[in-house]
Design an enzyme around this catalytic site. Structure first.
Site, PDB file in Angstrom:
ATOM      1  N   SER A 120     -14.944   0.981   1.086  1.00  0.00           N
ATOM      2  CA  SER A 120     -13.872  -0.005   0.977  1.00  0.00           C
ATOM      3  C   SER A 120     -14.353  -1.440   0.986  1.00  0.00           C
ATOM      4  CB  SER A 120     -12.876   0.197   2.120  1.00  0.00           C
ATOM      5  OG  SER A 120     -12.364   1.507   2.055  1.00  0.00           O
ATOM      6  N   HIS A 172       0.940   4.311   2.138  1.00  0.00           N
ATOM      7  CA  HIS A 172       1.212   3.032   2.769  1.00  0.00           C
ATOM      8  C   HIS A 172       2.550   2.430   2.355  1.00  0.00           C
ATOM      9  CE1 HIS A 172      -3.220   3.252   3.271  1.00  0.00           C
ATOM     10  NE2 HIS A 172      -2.988   2.515   4.360  1.00  0.00           N
ATOM     11  N   CYS A 228      -5.719   0.160   1.738  1.00  0.00           N
ATOM     12  CA  CYS A 228      -4.983   1.132   0.932  1.00  0.00           C
ATOM     13  C   CYS A 228      -5.775   1.430  -0.344  1.00  0.00           C
ATOM     14  CB  CYS A 228      -3.603   0.581   0.584  1.00  0.00           C
ATOM     15  SG  CYS A 228      -2.735   1.634  -0.601  1.00  0.00           S
TER      16      CYS A 228
END
Lengths: 647, 379
Positions: free
Chosen positions: A327, A370, A383
């Site tokens: 991420s 989410h 997300c």
């Protein structure tokens, strides 16, 4: 028997004639010898005198002292220590076994070393010294020196040997030296004569290896007179050598030692970089090893222990390791989309927990989804679906171009061993390397830092620094050489709209400071030092549909080497960024749990320049942090433990 | 003339003999021996031990021997010549039986206080025997084949024994020394020419025999010949001696490197620096001037001997003097040729200079005979 006087006179005359003839011939021959002498001694004198000089004069090298290595504040990281050893001249010793036995009663002798000495004694002439005890202490040396009269042929000697006072803390940056090997020589074209000195120490890895030519110095020479069997009779003259260059690093030893201690025995790495100048302040890699082990040649047992450790202590994970950024790559995807005009910061995406792309289901880490998320929220809560959607529209070409701007896939020019290039995947790359066309699924994977993309921790730190400053900062490791500062090129602007950068920075701020941020637990309370970061968790295994159906196995239940890598990148302070930090904990599990706390602690240490006050931490963590600080064993240069006791 | 004829009353007697010694010759011998002491002192690194001091003692002994021999009338020596020759021959055979092995060749008999090399003694004994033979032989018979054969046998028997030891250097000295006496005695030229031709044939045979079952010389002797012919072929092996010796000689220059400054000998690059190669040390340290000076001393010794021989009307005495001078010449000529790379390394020491007991004493004995011949010459 009387003889005829006439005959007698005749014979005497003949004897006289022949005697004169003989004498004359002999004198003639002597004249010939004189001529020959004249030829040798006068006509060819110069040539023969030269040959005589060549016979008797030997040029010996004086090894120079190796250049020392310092941290940015002048703390010595690598220096030369007197190395004490005991040598034995078999010829002077007489009964070698008896002398060695006597020596053994004074100091501890290594049987392996004695075996090597015995072999050497058989091979070399008896007047050449052979080392019987190496790396002994000053006390042992004095004990030998005091008893010298009882030990014929034994000489206590002092030479120079490399010493790393901080042992393992700089093992992956400074590297180490070791006795020159045939392999080393085979790599060098036209090697320096110095390298022919047995057991001469040559830089093997790290800075020691990369800056070998500059650190080695120039050999001095002495001319000695030797006799026919090579024994040195006297020294005729000497020309001193030149010490190697003193190299000062940008690393801050205190921060580096702290980072190493903080990483402890984890298989992990941490990089701290000044995000304005590019100076690398800490380049830690754990677990580490004592560089001093290699200086005299490492023992087989020690080496096996290092190579068989599954945490790979010998690897400099900081610059050599490449990991899927997970991420932490999402900022790149976001900027690519913003720059391409595809996304607007306030635009929301619906995250149901997965995304269907060409008949394949791509999951968000949060199975429940989410809901509606905008950019800041997507970064904050990491997300995945949000970035899938962005990537589908912006395409791999834009993402790859953006990644390149942030240094991903670039091999930075640092004097360290095996600086990794990483992998910034593109259509061309896949066609060349995999002989396959880029498919949209690849883009989706790359958007969250999975799939083909690979980054080194160094690249993550550079990426974060560029995000924080909007400048093309490049990492720098050498601050000055012999007191002359290494030039720093002013960093150019990265060429991305400051507004977009600010949106991303805000998202990163929320990661660490918003209640719902993935790294909220590792926030900094002190307002002036607030950090902005991003967690990353990169899978090292495929999760099958079946596993997903029955529930993804938790990291804690997996064998260590199958667990996810934990990553965290951040810059701080948020308002006026000074440092960029990247932390990777191999198989550490989640980035928020395993990497973020380490990054936060290191950030605080860097910003305070020392152990931070406890009130910089969230109140409920303070007791735990206090304990952690007390338990940590940080090496200090003045108090390093060495085998050698100096007198 | 024979001693029965000349007027004995003119020959000095008793202590007065000392006044009639050939003093210049004795001084020259002493001068050469002193050069030896100096060089032995130098090669020992400026020390009387281990060579200079024993050498001086031996020289002192030698001088005593020389005086004793010189005082004894020459006719006595003539009468014992045959006996001396036979004694030396017996000793030479004895070496074969009881001689100790040194340097790979049997050369000496251990007498307890010194090691006697019978081959050294034979050099003088052979000259004495030949001189006595030609003194006995009516001169007109000198060139008759049967009377030439006898001296040839006198020469060849010890030469063969010495060659068996094997000591090539001494064998050559014996052969050439004997030939000099025969030549001086007036043997016809033709014999020498013939022998020279045969010698060439022998050299050819020596080379041909190499590697066969009837090989005439030992392998090391062949190697010495090889390296003599091409020393550069093996500069660190067998050619080392010659190469280093030439370097030492050549580096001397005009005046040399100075007393005890010779690097080649001081640093042990020179082999056998105190024995066979001592001349190189002299040449290195005292240069061309030093080397030529020693050569001149040798030349003067030869000149004085030849002069003494010519002036001596006694056939035995003058042949003996010429023979000894010839042997002495061969000694240093072979040695110098060897160290200058003109001859193979055959192991011949430099007379009166090289360290060595037998050689020194035998030479002093020989010069004693020359002195005796000089003192007791008919007047």
């Amino acid at each position: 028997m009387r003889k005829n006087p006439a005959e007698s006179a005749e014979t005497h005359a003949r004897v006289s004639r022949r005697a004169l003839l003989l004498g004359g011939t002999q004198l003639l021959f002597m004249g010939g010898l004189g001529m020959r002498m004249r030829h040798l001694q006068l006509n060819q004198a110069d040539q023969f005198r030269l040959l005589a000089e060549e016979n008797r004069i030997n040029i010996r090298l004086i090894p120079p002292a190796r250049g020392e290595i310092f941290d940015r504040r002048g703390v010595v990281l690598a220096r030369n220590e007197p190395a004490y050893r005991v040598t034995l001249v078999p010829e002077d010793a007489g009964d070698v076994d008896a002398v060695i036995e006597k020596l053994a009663s004074l100091i501890e002798l290594d049987p392996a070393e004695l075996d090597a000495a015995a072999t050497e004694m058989r091979r070399s002439p008896p007047f050449l010294p052979v080392t019987v005890a190496d790396r002994i202490t000053w006390e042992e040396l004095s004990r030998v020196a005091v008893n010298a009269p009882a030990l014929p042929g034994i000489t206590p000697e002092v030479g120079l040997s490399r010493f790393y006072p901080l042992r393992g803390d700089f093992a992956h940056v400074v590297g180490y030296v070791g006795p020159v090997s045939d392999y080393d020589l085979s790599k060098i074209e036209n090697p320096d004569q110095l390298l022919r000195i047995p057991r001469f120490q040559i830089g093997k890895v790290g800075l020691e290896g990369k800056l070998e030519d500059s650190l080695r110095g120039k050999a001095g020479t002495k001319r000695v007179e030797v006799n026919a069997v090579g024994r040195v009779m006297r020294e005729l003259d000497r020309r001193e050598g030149q010490q190697g260059d003193a190299v000062q690093l940008t690393i801050d030893q205190r921060l580096q030692s702290y980072a190493q201690a903080r990483l402890g025995e984890e298989s992990a790495t941490a990089i701290v970089m000044d995000c304005r100048s590019g100076d690398l302040l800490a380049v830690a890699s754990a677990p580490t090893f004592d560089s001093n082990l290699f200086v005299q040649g490492i023992s087989v047992a020690d080496y096996r222990e290092l190579t068989e450790n599954d945490h790979r202590p010998l690897a400099a994970k900081s610059v050599q390791g490449t990991y899927p950024p997970g991420s932490t790559f999402k900022m790149i995807t976001a900027l690519a989309a913003l720059e391409a005009g595809i996304a607007r910061p306030d635009q929301t995406v619906w995250c149901p927990g997965h995304l269907e792309v060409s008949n394949r289901r791509f999951h968000c880490w949060k199975r429940a989804g989410h809901g509606h998320v905008n950019l800041a929220q997507a970064l904050r809560e990491s997300c995945d679906v949000y970035f899938y959607e962005l990537a589908l529209e912006v395409g791999i070409d834009n993402i790859s171009a953006m990644a390149a701007k942030f240094g991903i896939g670039e091999r930075f020019d640092l004097p360290l061993s095996g600086v990794a290039r990483g992998l910034n995947p593109s259509r061309d790359w896949k066609r060349d390397a995999r002989s396959a066309d880029w498919v949209v699924g690849d883009t989706v994977n790359v958007s969250i830092g999975q799939g083909f993309v690979l980054t080194s921790p160094l690249q993550l730190a550079v990426m974060t620094a560029r995000l924080a400053t909007g400048l093309n900062v490049t990492p720098r490791l050498v601050k000055s050489v012999n007191g002359v500062d290494a030039p720093v090129a002013p960093a150019s602007n990265i060429g991305i709209d400051e507004a977009y950068l600010n949106e991303v920075r805000r998202g990163m701020y929320a990661v660490s400071n918003h209640r719902r941020g993935t790294a909220y637990g590792s926030r900094i309370i002190e307002d002036k030092f607030r950090l902005a970061g991003k967690t990353g968790t990169s899978q090292v295994r495929n999760i099958t549909a079946a596993e997903r159906a029955r529930g993804v196995t938790r990291n804690e239940d997996l064998p260590w080497n199958r667990r996810d890598h934990a990553l965290f990148v951040n810059f701080a302070p948020y308002e006026a960024p000074e440092i960029a930090v990247a932390v990777v904990v191999e198989h550490g599990g989640g980035g928020s749990k395993a990497a973020a706390p380490i990054a936060r602690d290191i950030t605080l240490q860097a910003l305070y320049g020392d152990a931070p006050p406890l009130d910089a931490y969230p109140a409920k963590d303070r007791q735990r942090i206090k304990k952690q600080q007390e338990e940590m064993r940080i090496l200090e240069p003045g108090r390093s433990v060495t085998r050698r006791d100096r007198a | 003339m024979s001693y029965l004829e000349y007027s004995v009353k003119h020959v000095p007697t008793g202590p007065r003999k000392i006044l009639h010694l050939n003093w210049p010759l004795l001084l020259l011998v002493t001068a050469v021996a002193s050069v030896g002491f100096l060089m032995l002192y130098s090669v020992a690194g400026g020390s009387f031990s281990p060579w200079a001091e024993p050498q001086m003692k031996r020289y002192a002994m030698g001088v005593v021997l020389l005086f004793i021999v010189a005082m004894v009338p020459i006719w006595f020596w003539r009468s014992v010549s045959g006996a001396v020759y036979i004694g030396a021959l017996v000793l030479l055979i004895l070496v074969e039986v009881i001689g100790s092995v040194g340097m790979g060749a049997q050369r000496w008999i251990d007498l307890g206080f010194m090691r006697l090399q019978p081959s050294e003694l034979m050099k003088v004994a052979l000259v004495m025997a030949l001189a006595a033979y030609y003194d006995w032989l009516p001169p007109r018979k000198t060139s008759r084949p049967q009377y030439v054969l006898i001296p040839v046998l006198l020469i060849v028997i010890p030469t063969a024994l010495v060659l068996r030891q094997p000591d090539l250097g001494t064998a050559i000295l014996l052969l050439a020394g004997g030939a000099i006496v025969m030549f001086a005695a007036g043997v016809h030229w033709g014999y020498f020419t013939a022998v020279f031709g045969m010698g060439m044939g022998l050299v050819f045979a020596v080379f041909q025999s190499r590697g066969t079952s009837w090989q005439l010389l030992k392998n090391y002797q062949y190697r010495r010949i090889d390296t003599f012919l091409d020393p550069a072929s093996d500069p660190l092996g067998a050619g080392y001696h010659i190469t280093q010796s030439k370097i030492a000689l050549g580096s001397g220059g005009w005046t040399g490197r100075g007393f005890m400054q010779g690097t080649q000998s001081r640093l042990n690059f020179l082999p056998e620096k105190h024995t066979d190669f001592i001349f190189t040390t002299l040449a290195e340290e005292f240069g061309y001037i030093g080397a030529v000076s020693l050569l001149s001393l040798y030349a003067l010794i030869i000149l004085f001997c030849v002069a003494s021989a010519i002036s001596n009307r006694d056939r035995y005495a003058s042949l003996l003097t010429i023979g000894i001078a010839g042997a002495f010449f061969l000694f240093f000529a072979v040695n110098m040729s060897m160290v200058m790379g003109l001859a193979p390394v055959v192991g011949v020491p430099l007379p009166l200079v090289s360290y060595g007991g037998s050689a020194m004493l035998v030479l002093m004995l020989a010069f004693g005979l020359v002195q005796s011949a000089h003192v007791h010459r008919p007047r």
